[in-house]
Design a protein around this motif. Structure first.
Motif, PDB file in Angstrom:
ATOM      1  N   ARG A 125       0.784  -1.246   0.013  1.00  0.00           N
ATOM      2  CA  ARG A 125       0.157   0.009  -0.090  1.00  0.00           C
ATOM      3  C   ARG A 125       0.696   1.307  -0.053  1.00  0.00           C
ATOM      4  N   THR A 126       1.932   1.278   0.807  1.00  0.00           N
ATOM      5  CA  THR A 126       2.783   2.638   0.936  1.00  0.00           C
ATOM      6  C   THR A 126       3.496   2.461  -0.380  1.00  0.00           C
ATOM      7  N   THR A 127       3.801   1.542  -1.273  1.00  0.00           N
ATOM      8  CA  THR A 127       4.596   1.957  -2.411  1.00  0.00           C
ATOM      9  C   THR A 127       3.505   1.739  -3.667  1.00  0.00           C
ATOM     10  N   ARG A 128       2.225   1.952  -3.409  1.00  0.00           N
ATOM     11  CA  ARG A 128       1.219   2.129  -4.374  1.00  0.00           C
ATOM     12  C   ARG A 128       1.108   0.969  -5.348  1.00  0.00           C
ATOM     13  N   MET A 129       1.582  -0.353  -5.011  1.00  0.00           N
ATOM     14  CA  MET A 129       0.999  -1.512  -5.877  1.00  0.00           C
ATOM     15  C   MET A 129      -0.438  -1.724  -5.672  1.00  0.00           C
ATOM     16  N   ALA A 130      -0.862  -2.261  -6.656  1.00  0.00           N
ATOM     17  CA  ALA A 130      -2.417  -2.590  -6.791  1.00  0.00           C
ATOM     18  C   ALA A 130      -2.291  -4.095  -5.998  1.00  0.00           C
ATOM     19  N   VAL A 131      -3.347  -4.244  -5.003  1.00  0.00           N
ATOM     20  CA  VAL A 131      -3.322  -5.553  -4.331  1.00  0.00           C
ATOM     21  C   VAL A 131      -4.673  -6.052  -4.746  1.00  0.00           C
TER      22      VAL A 131
END
Length: 282
Positions: A203-209
């Protein structure tokens, strides 16, 4: 024993009161007890009142306990057991009929796909298409699921990886992730302690989960995942049922292939050609 009763109990377990859940656990541990005990005896075993027992069966959709017993007898009379059988006087704890097994798996599949909205599926496919890299997070007893997912999608697109499964550590792999990468997480069953920090990092690195989750992990999935797809996995005994989760993963792959079209087809053909070439070299 009553398959339909067990299924109803597992479907409603989250909506039952604390006292009703005590009775539910008594029945789930031994579904055959329905035919051998009265409602009063079941209430006594669960340490609840007779009124609670009556309310419990009404909540499950039965008019009274006699309807439950009739259903159980009808199921017993028309089913044949697995080849496993206990000797005289032994209690069968895990042996289930073929009909019970089939009913359970069909129920899990039906509920999973009836609840899956087309918009959710399309959003998941678009997220997979948009991701520069796709990562799978192995976790707990379902590390194999992530491995299967990685193999499935690597046949359809490049840059599909497993986190923390190569020579590098989990931290080193996470250092290679970036914004817009997609992290697919199977949140099925108990999760190791590493899962929550990894999701927080994503979430911090703005990956889509994208999470494929069971009921147990639904709150965790909704907290960290942009997309959380709920899979039903009601089961008998201690062994998990992963049928709906596996089918969902395949649906995601097939839908992605159909969406992107030629690139997926070309990659599949390339892989098949390489396999054929390697076979010729041996």
């Amino acid at each position: 024993m009553s398959t339909r009763l067990s299924l109803r109990v597992q479907e409603q377990i989250g909506r039952l009161t604390t006292s009703e859940q005590k009775l539910a656990q008594v029945i789930l541990r031994d579904p055959a007890i329905i035919e051998t005990h009265s409602a009063t005896e079941l209430a006594r075993l669960a340490d609840v009142s007779k009124a609670t027992a009556a309310r419990f069966f009404r909540t499950l959709g039965y008019s009274d306990f006699e309807e439950v017993k009739l259903q159980a007898r009808e199921e017993r009379n028309r089913t044949q057991p697995y080849s496993y059988a206990a000797g005289a006087g032994q209690h069968v704890a895990l042996g289930r009929t073929i009909e019970e097994h089939m009913a359970l798996e069909i129920n899990n599949l039906s509920r999973t796909f009836e609840e899956l909205l087309p918009d959710t599926l399309r959003a998941a496919v678009r997220a997979i298409e948009a991701a520069p890299r796709m990562w799978f997070l192995p976790g707990g007893d379902h590390a194999w699921f992530a491995g299967y997912g990685r193999r499935l999608f690597s046949r359809l697109r490049p840059d599909v990886f497993l986190l923390g499964q190569g020579e590098q550590s989990l931290a080193e792999d996470l250092a290679m992730t970036g914004p817009r990468d997609l992290l697919l997480v199977p949140l099925l069953g108990p999760q190791p302690r590493t899962v929550r920090p990894v999701l927080s990092h994503a979430r911090t690195t703005r990956m889509a989960v994208l999470a494929i989750t069971d009921h147990l992990n639904l709150a965790l999935a909704r907290k960290y995942a942009a997309l959380a797809i709920h899979c039903h996995g009601a089961r008998f005994g201690p062994l998990p049922s992963d049928t709906s989760a596996l089918s969902l993963l395949r649906l995601l792959a097939v839908s992605y292939a159909g969406h992107v079209g030629e690139p997926a087809a070309t990659r599949l053909e390339l892989i098949d050609n390489i396999v054929e070439e390697l076979d010729l070299l041996e």
